[in-house]
Design a protein around this motif. Structure first.
Motif, mmCIF file in Angstrom:
data_model
loop_
_atom_site.group_PDB
_atom_site.id
_atom_site.type_symbol
_atom_site.label_atom_id
_atom_site.label_comp_id
_atom_site.label_asym_id
_atom_site.label_seq_id
_atom_site.Cartn_x
_atom_site.Cartn_y
_atom_site.Cartn_z
ATOM 1 N N LEU A 1 0.809 -1.218 0.000
ATOM 2 C CA LEU A 1 0.000 0.000 0.000
ATOM 3 C C LEU A 1 0.843 1.268 0.000
ATOM 4 N N GLU A 2 1.984 1.241 0.687
ATOM 5 C CA GLU A 2 2.810 2.441 0.765
ATOM 6 C C GLU A 2 3.370 2.864 -0.590
ATOM 7 N N ASP A 3 3.424 1.939 -1.551
ATOM 8 C CA ASP A 3 3.992 2.263 -2.863
ATOM 9 C C ASP A 3 3.229 3.367 -3.576
ATOM 10 N N GLN A 4 1.935 3.440 -3.309
ATOM 11 C CA GLN A 4 1.156 4.436 -4.044
ATOM 12 C C GLN A 4 1.544 5.863 -3.654
ATOM 13 N N VAL A 5 2.131 6.033 -2.466
ATOM 14 C CA VAL A 5 2.628 7.358 -2.082
ATOM 15 C C VAL A 5 3.809 7.743 -2.976
ATOM 16 N N THR A 6 4.728 6.803 -3.177
ATOM 17 C CA THR A 6 5.871 7.058 -4.055
ATOM 18 C C THR A 6 5.413 7.403 -5.461
ATOM 19 N N LEU A 7 4.442 6.631 -5.978
ATOM 20 C CA LEU A 7 3.946 6.878 -7.328
ATOM 21 C C LEU A 7 3.254 8.233 -7.426
ATOM 22 N N ASN B 1 3.774 10.866 -5.563
ATOM 23 C CA ASN B 1 4.738 11.947 -5.428
ATOM 24 C C ASN B 1 5.599 12.114 -6.683
ATOM 25 N N LEU B 2 5.809 11.024 -7.433
ATOM 26 C CA LEU B 2 6.523 11.147 -8.699
ATOM 27 C C LEU B 2 5.765 12.050 -9.664
ATOM 28 N N GLN C 1 9.278 23.822 -1.489
ATOM 29 C CA GLN C 1 9.477 23.332 -0.124
ATOM 30 C C GLN C 1 8.925 21.915 0.019
ATOM 31 N N ALA C 2 7.729 21.688 -0.521
ATOM 32 C CA ALA C 2 7.116 20.357 -0.434
ATOM 33 C C ALA C 2 7.917 19.332 -1.223
ATOM 34 N N LYS C 3 8.437 19.744 -2.382
ATOM 35 C CA LYS C 3 9.244 18.812 -3.177
ATOM 36 C C LYS C 3 10.500 18.388 -2.410
ATOM 37 N N PHE C 4 11.122 19.324 -1.714
ATOM 38 C CA PHE C 4 12.318 18.984 -0.945
ATOM 39 C C PHE C 4 11.988 17.951 0.134
ATOM 40 N N LEU C 5 10.935 18.192 0.887
ATOM 41 C CA LEU C 5 10.581 17.272 1.970
ATOM 42 C C LEU C 5 10.198 15.894 1.435
ATOM 43 N N CYS C 6 9.555 15.860 0.244
ATOM 44 C CA CYS C 6 9.119 14.582 -0.325
ATOM 45 C C CYS C 6 10.210 13.897 -1.147
ATOM 46 N N GLY C 7 11.347 14.553 -1.310
ATOM 47 C CA GLY C 7 12.429 13.948 -2.090
ATOM 48 C C GLY C 7 12.183 13.971 -3.574
ATOM 49 N N VAL C 8 11.457 14.991 -4.054
ATOM 50 C CA VAL C 8 11.184 15.150 -5.491
ATOM 51 C C VAL C 8 12.199 16.142 -6.050
ATOM 52 N N SER C 9 13.022 15.705 -6.985
ATOM 53 C CA SER C 9 14.140 16.519 -7.452
ATOM 54 C C SER C 9 13.679 17.679 -8.328
ATOM 55 N N THR C 10 14.434 18.786 -8.282
ATOM 56 C CA THR C 10 14.245 19.932 -9.168
ATOM 57 C C THR C 10 15.608 20.364 -9.688
ATOM 58 N N THR C 11 15.622 21.198 -10.718
ATOM 59 C CA THR C 11 16.898 21.676 -11.252
ATOM 60 C C THR C 11 17.656 22.488 -10.195
ATOM 61 N N CYS D 1 10.074 13.299 4.137
ATOM 62 C CA CYS D 1 8.640 12.970 4.041
ATOM 63 C C CYS D 1 8.343 12.143 2.791
ATOM 64 N N ASP D 2 9.292 11.292 2.386
ATOM 65 C CA ASP D 2 9.076 10.551 1.142
ATOM 66 C C ASP D 2 7.962 9.525 1.251
ATOM 67 N N GLN D 3 7.483 9.262 2.455
ATOM 68 C CA GLN D 3 6.348 8.352 2.627
ATOM 69 C C GLN D 3 5.077 9.094 3.006
ATOM 70 N N VAL D 4 5.073 10.399 2.736
ATOM 71 C CA VAL D 4 3.887 11.229 3.008
ATOM 72 C C VAL D 4 3.414 11.817 1.677
ATOM 73 N N PRO D 5 2.122 11.774 1.376
ATOM 74 C CA PRO D 5 1.634 12.320 0.103
ATOM 75 C C PRO D 5 2.014 13.785 -0.084
ATOM 76 N N PHE D 6 2.434 14.105 -1.302
ATOM 77 C CA PHE D 6 2.882 15.455 -1.627
ATOM 78 C C PHE D 6 1.817 16.498 -1.301
ATOM 79 N N ASP D 7 0.560 16.221 -1.648
ATOM 80 C CA ASP D 7 -0.467 17.238 -1.434
ATOM 81 C C ASP D 7 -0.710 17.484 0.054
ATOM 82 N N LEU D 8 -0.521 16.447 0.888
ATOM 83 C CA LEU D 8 -0.662 16.656 2.329
ATOM 84 C C LEU D 8 0.483 17.520 2.859
#
Length: 676
Positions: free
Chosen positions: A360-366, A368-369, A626-636, A652-659
């Motif tokens: 179930l936790e995989d859907q958070v990763t997907l 956030n991608l 800020q949210a991308k940094f906490l979720c581990g979503v890379s930016t340029t 917060c890579d296991q927490v939904p980005f929108d939350l």
């Protein structure tokens, strides 16, 4: 664009007689499948056609066979270099001349390919979409008549599709410019909304749509909810390495296995773990060097028992008939992607086990991608500011611009498509900022042997060459102004002279072209519209993931659910899937597939954010970054400052980005879909 047809029945009969002969003598088939015959018949009649056929159903023959019959050139637009190479090699072995133009071929192969098209030895040309829509290709093609444009993976042109590519949206316009006689669009995964988009773009009548169910009966669909700490053992069990009471493992189950994962590091770690367990697993993802990827693919194709762990970078265009298992270690990103991925199994008609190990936790990763290309308000404001001062026609390096304003080149391309749909811009063919010419003969010989119509331009180019670190560079802007020769005439001369084998050409620094249709006068309003549209696209991606999770609840036969998603009617259960076989089991479906969201973010995460904001105030001025940094979503920007190495990155890579975003902004609700 209007189709070329119809043709009279006498000519059609002649074409079919030739087709039957070619099918038997050159392609080595006794007969066509019914759907192939329907598609080819419409193509030979001169109609525009949409073919929605399941993976492994022989879509390529639908354009390969007509290409040898139609009077002009057939161009196949495909995003897959591996597919182009494999198909060209296979056709060559059958004595059918087919060529490809991509960045991997040599200068000699390039010249020979175009020469074979010019003298009509080759009537089938494969190109990538980004190469099709640039100034060089138009010059290379010249006056060559194009009978058929075949668009593989046509779902990429629909913004409703699961793998939208902006370059595909340019295809209808260029087809008109090149006077293409007719179009064949092909895909394995097209829900009704996507089919509607494709038909509208290419004037395809609904009666000229040939569609089969995406599901094949030999694919046995299964979903198994597992805990994250049990998944590896379950995978070993599926591969046949069962642990006995003494702790020893049994032998492998025979048959080729394809294991899909989401991330590159997951592929590497799982591959090493399987090797440690005694399984010679291969790992394939976009980060593996090209030569090594080609070697891995070749080994997998040649083996009957190989185990390959791959990201979505593997599989498209790979025709291996005997894959016996397709295992999703991580779930797909959508039902469309799932259908495409399982479709790589069992192409020989024998049974293939297609199982998703659902953690179930995989859907958070997907989920956030999906936020990776979500632009911040700040980035959109900076982009619009850069655009409003541009001249009527302008060219941009999307990579360079993205580095400056903290957006990926893909995100900028998508925004520019939105501006086109809003009526502000029109896309122009891409051009190259740098042309390098390497003469193969003396100057006077090149001029003498060049096309008489090009000699003035050839002399202008040769006189403008400047020695650089990598050969001779020509500044086309300077050459055009100094010698009063239009840029397109210089490029035409460059390409024709290269095809003649008199010099080699290399290009770099791609520039995307645009022209204003209606200039932006209300910048703030446009930024708001773009913000809503890009967020709607993000929500569409989340919606596709939600559809997949609902599907894996297994409340009904999985084959029936798959058929409904793609607009087919199926009432008879398959009798083989999880829902059919395990619904009466105490531990069987329906399954709970929704991951329980945490109630709050936690003080420690907000503390991490405070520290990086203090250290990098410009980088973290916008909540989305800020949210991308906490979720581990890379930016340029993160890559520029190497912030992925920061200990707080991805906390917060296991927490939904929108939350995470709603916690940062102080709103009570996460991102919700808005309408522009």
């Amino acid at each position: 664009m209007p189709p070329a047809g119809p043709i009279d029945e006498t000519l059609l009969a002649v074409r079919w007689a030739e087709a039957e002969s070619l099918l038997r003598d050159r392609f080595g088939h006794d007969r066509l499948l019914p759907a192939q015959r329907k598609v080819i018949d419409r193509v030979l009649r001169g109609d525009n056609v949409l073919a929605v056929l399941p993976t492994g159903h022989g879509k390529s023959l639908c354009y390969q066979l007509p290409s040898q019959i139609l009077p002009g050139l057939t161009i196949v637009v495909s995003p897959l270099i591996s597919l182009m190479k494999d198909q060209c090699d296979a056709l060559t072995r059958r004595g059918i001349a087919a060529v490809r133009i991509d960045q991997s071929i040599s200068a000699e192969a390039f010249a020979e390919a175009w020469q074979s098209i010019r003298d009509r030895r080759s009537r089938l040309l494969y190109v990538a979409p980004e190469r099709f829509f640039n100034e060089r290709f138009t010059a290379q093609l010249g006056p060559t008549p194009v009978s058929l444009l075949a668009i593989d993976e046509a779902h990429c042109m629909s913004q409703w599709g699961h793998s939208f590519r902006p370059d595909y949206l340019r295809l209808p316009e260029l087809a008109k410019q090149l006077d293409v006689c007719q179009v064949l669009a092909l895909t394995a995964t097209a829900p009704p909304a996507v089919m509607k988009d494709i038909r509208k773009s290419f004037a395809i009548e609904s009666g000229n749509t040939v569609r089969l169910s995406t599901h094949r009966a030999n694919l046995h669909l299964k979903c198994t909810p597992v805990a994250s700490d049990q998944r590896d053992e379950v995978l070993l069990h599926r591969l046949g390495l069962k642990r006995s009471s003494s702790g020893r493992r049994g032998g492998r189950i025979r048959g080729a296995t394809l294991i899909y994962v989401t991330r590159r590091n997951t592929a590497e770690e799982l591959g090493q773990w399987l090797i440690d367990q005694g399984i010679d697993a291969m790992v394939y993802h976009a980060g593996v060097p090209a030569e090594e990827r080609e070697s891995i693919q070749r080994r997998f194709l040649e083996s009957t028992d190989a185990v390959l762990i791959g990201t979505i970078a593997f599989g498209m265009g790979v025709d291996k008939p005997d894959i016996r298992r397709v295992i999703h270690y991580n779930p797909s990103q959508s039902i469309e992607a799932y259908s495409q991925e399982i479709g790589r199994g069992g192409r020989d008609g024998r049974a293939c086990q297609c199982e998703t190990l659902l953690v179930l936790e995989d859907q958070v990763t997907l989920a956030n991608l999906s936020a990776g290309d979500l632009p911040s308000m700040t980035a959109l404001q900076n982009l619009v500011e850069r655009l409003v001062g541009q001249p009527d026609r302008f060219y941009l390096s999307l990579g360079k611009l993205g580095w400056e304003i903290n957006l990926s080149s893909e995100a900028i391309a998508n925004v520019m498509i939105h501006l086109q749909s809003l009526g502000h811009l029109r896309c122009l063919p891409t051009r190259y900022d740098t042309y390098r010419i390497t003469p193969k003969l003396d100057r006077d010989v090149i001029v003498a042997r060049s096309d008489p119509a090009d000699r003035e331009a050839v002399e202008a180019i040769l006189s403008s060459l400047a020695k650089g670190k990598k050969g001779f560079r020509v500044n086309l802007i300077v050459a055009s102004q100094k010698h009063q020769i239009a840029r397109q005439d210089l490029i035409a001369a460059i390409e024709r002279t290269a095809i003649a084998g008199l010099w080699n050409v290399q290009t770099s620094d791609t520039m995307h072209g645009y022209e204003w249709v209606q200039r932006i006068t209300r910048k703030k309003a446009i930024v708001q519209k773009l913000y809503r549209r890009t967020h709607d696209h993000y929500q569409d991606n989340l919606g596709r993931l939600d559809q997949l999770m609902s599907y894996f609840e297994c409340r009904e036969c999985l084959a029936i659910g798959l058929a409904r998603h793609f607009g087919h009617r199926r009432t008879r259960p398959c009798g083989r899937c999880t829902a059919c076989l395990e619904s009466d089991s105490p531990t069987g479906p329906p399954y709970e597939t929704r991951w329980k969201r945490p109630d709050s973010l936690g003080r420690s995460a907000l503390g991490v954010l405070d520290s990086v904001r203090d250290a990098y105030p410009d980088t973290f001025s916008d909540p989305i970054d800020q949210a991308k940094f906490l979720c581990g979503v890379s930016t340029t920007s993160f890559r520029r400052h190497r912030l992925s190495k920061h200990p707080g990155y991805g906390v917060c890579d296991q927490v939904p980005f929108d939350l995470v975003l709603s916690a940062i902004t102080g709103t009570s609700e996460p991102l919700t879909k808005t309408k522009s």
